[in-house]
Design a protein around this motif. Structure first.
Motif, mmCIF file in Angstrom:
data_model
loop_
_atom_site.group_PDB
_atom_site.id
_atom_site.type_symbol
_atom_site.label_atom_id
_atom_site.label_comp_id
_atom_site.label_asym_id
_atom_site.label_seq_id
_atom_site.Cartn_x
_atom_site.Cartn_y
_atom_site.Cartn_z
ATOM 1 N N LYS A 11 28.413 37.365 30.913
ATOM 2 C CA LYS A 11 27.590 38.509 31.284
ATOM 3 C C LYS A 11 28.109 39.736 30.541
ATOM 4 O O LYS A 11 29.260 40.121 30.704
ATOM 5 C CB LYS A 11 27.600 38.705 32.796
ATOM 6 N N PRO A 12 27.250 40.381 29.750
ATOM 7 C CA PRO A 12 27.725 41.428 28.850
ATOM 8 C C PRO A 12 27.950 42.806 29.460
ATOM 9 O O PRO A 12 28.538 43.664 28.810
ATOM 10 C CB PRO A 12 26.602 41.505 27.809
ATOM 11 N N ILE A 13 27.518 43.041 30.677
ATOM 12 C CA ILE A 13 27.648 44.387 31.238
ATOM 13 C C ILE A 13 28.923 44.485 32.074
ATOM 14 O O ILE A 13 29.056 43.856 33.122
ATOM 15 C CB ILE A 13 26.406 44.777 32.061
ATOM 16 N N SER A 14 29.854 45.289 31.581
ATOM 17 C CA SER A 14 31.145 45.510 32.241
ATOM 18 C C SER A 14 30.978 46.556 33.350
ATOM 19 O O SER A 14 29.950 47.248 33.403
ATOM 20 C CB SER A 14 32.148 46.032 31.219
ATOM 21 N N PRO A 15 31.986 46.716 34.208
ATOM 22 C CA PRO A 15 31.921 47.789 35.209
ATOM 23 C C PRO A 15 31.713 49.163 34.568
ATOM 24 O O PRO A 15 30.939 49.976 35.076
ATOM 25 C CB PRO A 15 33.271 47.699 35.919
ATOM 26 N N SER A 123 34.293 41.042 37.462
ATOM 27 C CA SER A 123 35.260 41.874 36.749
ATOM 28 C C SER A 123 35.753 42.985 37.655
ATOM 29 O O SER A 123 35.013 43.544 38.448
ATOM 30 C CB SER A 123 34.599 42.478 35.517
ATOM 31 N N SER A 124 37.003 43.308 37.518
ATOM 32 C CA SER A 124 37.585 44.408 38.279
ATOM 33 C C SER A 124 37.889 45.528 37.323
ATOM 34 O O SER A 124 38.446 45.311 36.252
ATOM 35 C CB SER A 124 38.867 43.959 38.977
ATOM 36 N N SER A 125 37.531 46.742 37.708
ATOM 37 C CA SER A 125 37.777 47.868 36.816
ATOM 38 C C SER A 125 39.100 48.550 37.101
ATOM 39 O O SER A 125 39.479 49.486 36.435
ATOM 40 C CB SER A 125 36.640 48.872 36.923
ATOM 41 N N GLY A 126 39.822 48.106 38.086
ATOM 42 C CA GLY A 126 41.116 48.717 38.364
ATOM 43 C C GLY A 126 41.394 48.825 39.841
ATOM 44 O O GLY A 126 40.676 48.314 40.670
ATOM 45 N N ALA A 127 42.438 49.550 40.168
ATOM 46 C CA ALA A 127 42.843 49.704 41.559
ATOM 47 C C ALA A 127 41.868 50.596 42.304
ATOM 48 O O ALA A 127 41.328 51.539 41.763
ATOM 49 C CB ALA A 127 44.233 50.310 41.617
#
Length: 148
Positions: A11-15, A123-127
């Motif tokens: 899936k190409p769309i990141s957070p 996907s996780s974008s961070g804390a």
């Protein structure tokens, strides 16, 4: 930790990209109904959608958030579960009687479905910062460095 070749999502769309797209949808819902000359009821409804979407995006854990308090996957669940409201509210309020409003609603709906289905929700974008935490630009930059 960076993703390996085997972990890269199809899936190409990141957070990060999803957050930018959501801000674009927010702007479109706030300004296009007026620019298109939609009736006042339609303008109010689409602006409401824009404010809700922009507000959620501003507090979702993604790089362009004001206060990243909502996990990205929860943002996705909220989007998925609010789809019924996006369908029903214009029907209930009579907004869709106007052909221009109906076209705007339909095209926006298609775009929302496409973006949702192309987003990498795992996907996780961070804390995630706890509620009531003051997130300064320096703190956001530090967290972004850790994610890289």
């Amino acid at each position: 930790m960076p993703k390996t070749k085997q972990q890269v999502s199809a899936k190409p769309i990141s957070p990060e990209l999803h957050g930018r797209i959501d801000y674009g949808f927010t702007a479109a819902n706030l300004f296009l109904p007026g620019a298109l000359g939609l009736r006042p009821g339609a303008r109010r409804l689409f602006r409401l959608f824009g404010l809700v979407q922009g507000g959620l995006n501003a507090v979702t854990d993604q790089p362009s958030a004001a206060v990243p308090a909502v996990p990205f996957a929860v943002h996705g669940a909220i989007e998925k579960n609010s789809g019924l409201l996006y369908v029903l509210l214009p029907l209930i309020t009579g907004v869709l009687k106007d052909r221009r409003a109906r076209r705007f609603w339909f095209l926006s709906g298609i775009a929302l479905v496409v973006v949702y289905n192309l987003t990498d929700w795992s996907s996780s974008s961070g804390a995630v910062y706890p509620p009531n935490t003051k997130v300064t630009p320096a703190k956001k930059a530090k967290a972004a460095k850790k994610r890289r």
